[in-house]
Design a protein around this motif. Sequence first.
Motif, PDB file in Angstrom:
ATOM      1  N   LEU A 208     -19.369  10.245  -8.283  1.00 42.97           N
ATOM      2  CA  LEU A 208     -18.049   9.781  -7.832  1.00 42.97           C
ATOM      3  C   LEU A 208     -18.120   8.439  -7.120  1.00 42.97           C
ATOM      4  O   LEU A 208     -17.101   7.769  -6.943  1.00 42.97           O
ATOM      5  CB  LEU A 208     -17.427  10.806  -6.864  1.00 42.97           C
ATOM      6  CG  LEU A 208     -17.138  12.198  -7.400  1.00 42.97           C
ATOM      7  CD1 LEU A 208     -16.568  13.073  -6.278  1.00 42.97           C
ATOM      8  CD2 LEU A 208     -16.161  12.157  -8.560  1.00 42.97           C
ATOM      9  N   ASN A 209     -19.324   8.046  -6.722  1.00 43.14           N
ATOM     10  CA  ASN A 209     -19.495   6.917  -5.802  1.00 43.14           C
ATOM     11  C   ASN A 209     -19.943   5.633  -6.494  1.00 43.14           C
ATOM     12  O   ASN A 209     -20.396   4.714  -5.839  1.00 43.14           O
ATOM     13  CB  ASN A 209     -20.523   7.304  -4.728  1.00 43.14           C
ATOM     14  CG  ASN A 209     -20.291   6.555  -3.433  1.00 43.14           C
ATOM     15  OD1 ASN A 209     -19.287   5.872  -3.267  1.00 43.14           O
ATOM     16  ND2 ASN A 209     -21.224   6.677  -2.516  1.00 43.14           N
ATOM     17  N   VAL A 210     -19.845   5.587  -7.822  1.00 39.67           N
ATOM     18  CA  VAL A 210     -20.264   4.415  -8.571  1.00 39.67           C
ATOM     19  C   VAL A 210     -19.057   3.510  -8.821  1.00 39.67           C
ATOM     20  O   VAL A 210     -18.038   3.972  -9.313  1.00 39.67           O
ATOM     21  CB  VAL A 210     -20.905   4.818  -9.922  1.00 39.67           C
ATOM     22  CG1 VAL A 210     -21.243   3.588 -10.746  1.00 39.67           C
ATOM     23  CG2 VAL A 210     -22.146   5.665  -9.682  1.00 39.67           C
ATOM     24  N   PRO A 211     -19.147   2.214  -8.461  1.00 36.44           N
ATOM     25  CA  PRO A 211     -18.007   1.316  -8.657  1.00 36.44           C
ATOM     26  C   PRO A 211     -17.519   1.302 -10.106  1.00 36.44           C
ATOM     27  O   PRO A 211     -18.298   1.170 -11.036  1.00 36.44           O
ATOM     28  CB  PRO A 211     -18.572  -0.064  -8.269  1.00 36.44           C
ATOM     29  CG  PRO A 211     -19.703   0.239  -7.358  1.00 36.44           C
ATOM     30  CD  PRO A 211     -20.292   1.528  -7.844  1.00 36.44           C
ATOM     31  N   GLY A 212     -16.201   1.475 -10.269  1.00 38.80           N
ATOM     32  CA  GLY A 212     -15.612   1.416 -11.593  1.00 38.80           C
ATOM     33  C   GLY A 212     -15.687   2.710 -12.374  1.00 38.80           C
ATOM     34  O   GLY A 212     -15.205   2.782 -13.514  1.00 38.80           O
ATOM     35  N   ALA A 213     -16.281   3.771 -11.789  1.00 37.10           N
ATOM     36  CA  ALA A 213     -16.454   5.017 -12.541  1.00 37.10           C
ATOM     37  C   ALA A 213     -15.125   5.717 -12.796  1.00 37.10           C
ATOM     38  O   ALA A 213     -14.950   6.373 -13.816  1.00 37.10           O
ATOM     39  CB  ALA A 213     -17.411   5.955 -11.793  1.00 37.10           C
ATOM     40  N   TYR A 214     -14.180   5.586 -11.867  1.00 38.22           N
ATOM     41  CA  TYR A 214     -12.887   6.258 -11.994  1.00 38.22           C
ATOM     42  C   TYR A 214     -11.763   5.244 -11.887  1.00 38.22           C
ATOM     43  O   TYR A 214     -11.703   4.466 -10.931  1.00 38.22           O
ATOM     44  CB  TYR A 214     -12.731   7.349 -10.927  1.00 38.22           C
ATOM     45  CG  TYR A 214     -13.502   8.605 -11.230  1.00 38.22           C
ATOM     46  CD1 TYR A 214     -12.915   9.667 -11.907  1.00 38.22           C
ATOM     47  CD2 TYR A 214     -14.842   8.729 -10.863  1.00 38.22           C
ATOM     48  CE1 TYR A 214     -13.624  10.822 -12.209  1.00 38.22           C
ATOM     49  CE2 TYR A 214     -15.572   9.866 -11.169  1.00 38.22           C
ATOM     50  CZ  TYR A 214     -14.946  10.919 -11.834  1.00 38.22           C
ATOM     51  OH  TYR A 214     -15.664  12.057 -12.130  1.00 38.22           O
ATOM     52  N   LEU A 215     -10.848   5.275 -12.861  1.00 39.88           N
ATOM     53  CA  LEU A 215      -9.730   4.341 -12.887  1.00 39.88           C
ATOM     54  C   LEU A 215      -8.822   4.524 -11.680  1.00 39.88           C
ATOM     55  O   LEU A 215      -8.152   3.586 -11.248  1.00 39.88           O
ATOM     56  CB  LEU A 215      -8.925   4.524 -14.184  1.00 39.88           C
ATOM     57  CG  LEU A 215      -7.808   3.522 -14.461  1.00 39.88           C
ATOM     58  CD1 LEU A 215      -8.364   2.099 -14.524  1.00 39.88           C
ATOM     59  CD2 LEU A 215      -7.076   3.879 -15.747  1.00 39.88           C
ATOM     60  N   VAL A 216      -8.836   5.732 -11.092  1.00 39.12           N
ATOM     61  CA  VAL A 216      -7.962   5.999  -9.956  1.00 39.12           C
ATOM     62  C   VAL A 216      -8.307   5.114  -8.757  1.00 39.12           C
ATOM     63  O   VAL A 216      -7.462   4.865  -7.896  1.00 39.12           O
ATOM     64  CB  VAL A 216      -8.032   7.497  -9.571  1.00 39.12           C
ATOM     65  CG1 VAL A 216      -9.378   7.850  -8.941  1.00 39.12           C
ATOM     66  CG2 VAL A 216      -6.887   7.883  -8.638  1.00 39.12           C
ATOM     67  N   GLU A 217      -9.539   4.601  -8.694  1.00 36.33           N
ATOM     68  CA  GLU A 217      -9.898   3.695  -7.606  1.00 36.33           C
ATOM     69  C   GLU A 217      -9.181   2.352  -7.765  1.00 36.33           C
ATOM     70  O   GLU A 217      -8.846   1.700  -6.783  1.00 36.33           O
ATOM     71  CB  GLU A 217     -11.418   3.474  -7.565  1.00 36.33           C
ATOM     72  CG  GLU A 217     -12.242   4.740  -7.422  1.00 36.33           C
ATOM     73  CD  GLU A 217     -12.019   5.467  -6.104  1.00 36.33           C
ATOM     74  OE1 GLU A 217     -11.358   4.926  -5.208  1.00 36.33           O
ATOM     75  OE2 GLU A 217     -12.517   6.610  -5.975  1.00 36.33           O
TER      76      GLU A 217
END
Length: 535
Positions: A208-217
């Motif tokens: 969950l903590n990888v930059p760009g892994a989730y569009l919701v960020e």
Amino acid sequence: MALLLVAYYVCLAVVSSAIVVLLLDIRKWLRMPPGPLPLPFLGNKLSLPASKPWVQFEQWARIYGPIFTIWIGRRPTVIISDPTVAVELMEKRSAKYSSRPRFVAMGELFSDMSSILVQPYGKKWSMYRKLLHQGLTPSALRLYKPVQTAEASRLCYQLLCNPGDWEMLLDRFTAGIVFVVSYGHRIDSMDAKVIRKQFEVMQYMASLNVPGAYLVESLPFLKYLPTVIAPWKQEIIDHGLEQARESINLLNSVRRDIANAEATGTPIQESLAKLLLETRASAAPGMNEREFASIPLSLFGAGSDTTASTLCSAFLALVTHPEALRAAQAELDAVVGSERSPTYEDEPRLPYLKALIKEVLRWRPVAVLGGTPHASTEDDYYEGFYIPAGTTVLGNTWAINLNEEYYPNPHHFNPKRFLGDEGALASEKSDMERGRKTHPAKSGHSSFGWGRRICPGADIAMNNLVIALGKLLWAFDILAIPGYKYDIFAYTEGFNIRPLHFECVIKPRSEKHRQVVEAEYMEAMEVMARFPPFE
């Protein structure tokens, strides 16, 4: 006609607003540290690699310099690839750079903001940190050393019996120490349900903590989508609730220990959870059960998987650089002899061992992107570049620890780079005399983070590494298998990395070493018998 006119003006307003926002973004982009060209509203989302982003960041640093900017949607992230820049911003200006960015996936959905890891800088974070540090004071660290010594002796014996299971045994060693410190219970096997569950959660959190892994960020409004059309959201929430239940169950086990001790009059072993429960009313006012239970468990993330992964990297370094193994064993033989294994009392006379540990931490940092990102709380400037409040700041530990200006031939494992001419640990002066830049941190590497957000379990981790590697290198030859192909770049994905599994030969150095390992195991089990096991 009227409806068409209304639609026209609505569209015009939307387009006008978008243009204004875009112009503001462009103005900010031009003032911030340079970086790859972002797309309007999407930023660099499409150019961020799905695999090993730290390698791409290292390459961008060669193009844009030691401090550059990437954009996750409209949110800027400053990437630092030089230790001097990292220390200047995240330590010397720590009052401005000690917060956290908004974590939608890991913070709001997974943990409901109950973890110290995602807490923004402020009073609540200070309360979390103060509670956690009750178990990490210098006097507390001294109390843990008998357990760490016993667990290291137990590790050596288990490796003697099952050398093929070395990776699992390293995990058990570090997990066992953390659970004794946190809960006063020992871990006898990685098959224990409690430990299997925690490793699963740690791996999931890292994803969950990888930059760009989730569009919701990039687009936080996506968190409000119904789970019917956003199954990824329900998956994150469910994992978080399961983690909360587990942490509360662990805390309840210590509550039961305390109740049984009061009923029977028998004392129980001290632990962080016991201390927190006894002082909860005065020390943690207003904390709910999920928040409170997360504190002793946070030591697991700070010092278990990360330390085991460092030990795995040490094994990889030793089988691919056997000269380091021979040098460490020569020092141990000269200082300790063959009648016993090393103890903490020997540490001051083992500079090569300490240099080897520093080199492992530098060579393959576990928190490869510097741990959880920092965030700025005030506008700031660095060498003329603007860093606005709310900017995510990420130290690329991979690039920092492998920076050729500080570490010539950085992928070569060489503990001697931390030693001076007389064999003692190197000083800043000796670095300058060798014509290389001096790393600004006293440790000589950046593997535990920076400033007020430095890893709280760093001291426990270092003590674990000293006693474990000291005993392992004293007792065993850790050797390459002839013909086996070793890849020093073959590592896992995620925010915390470790080598992909590899085979090696682990054998006692002599019959005398075997006998000492067996004898010290019996002594170790007398110490560990004081702590009831977790099933």
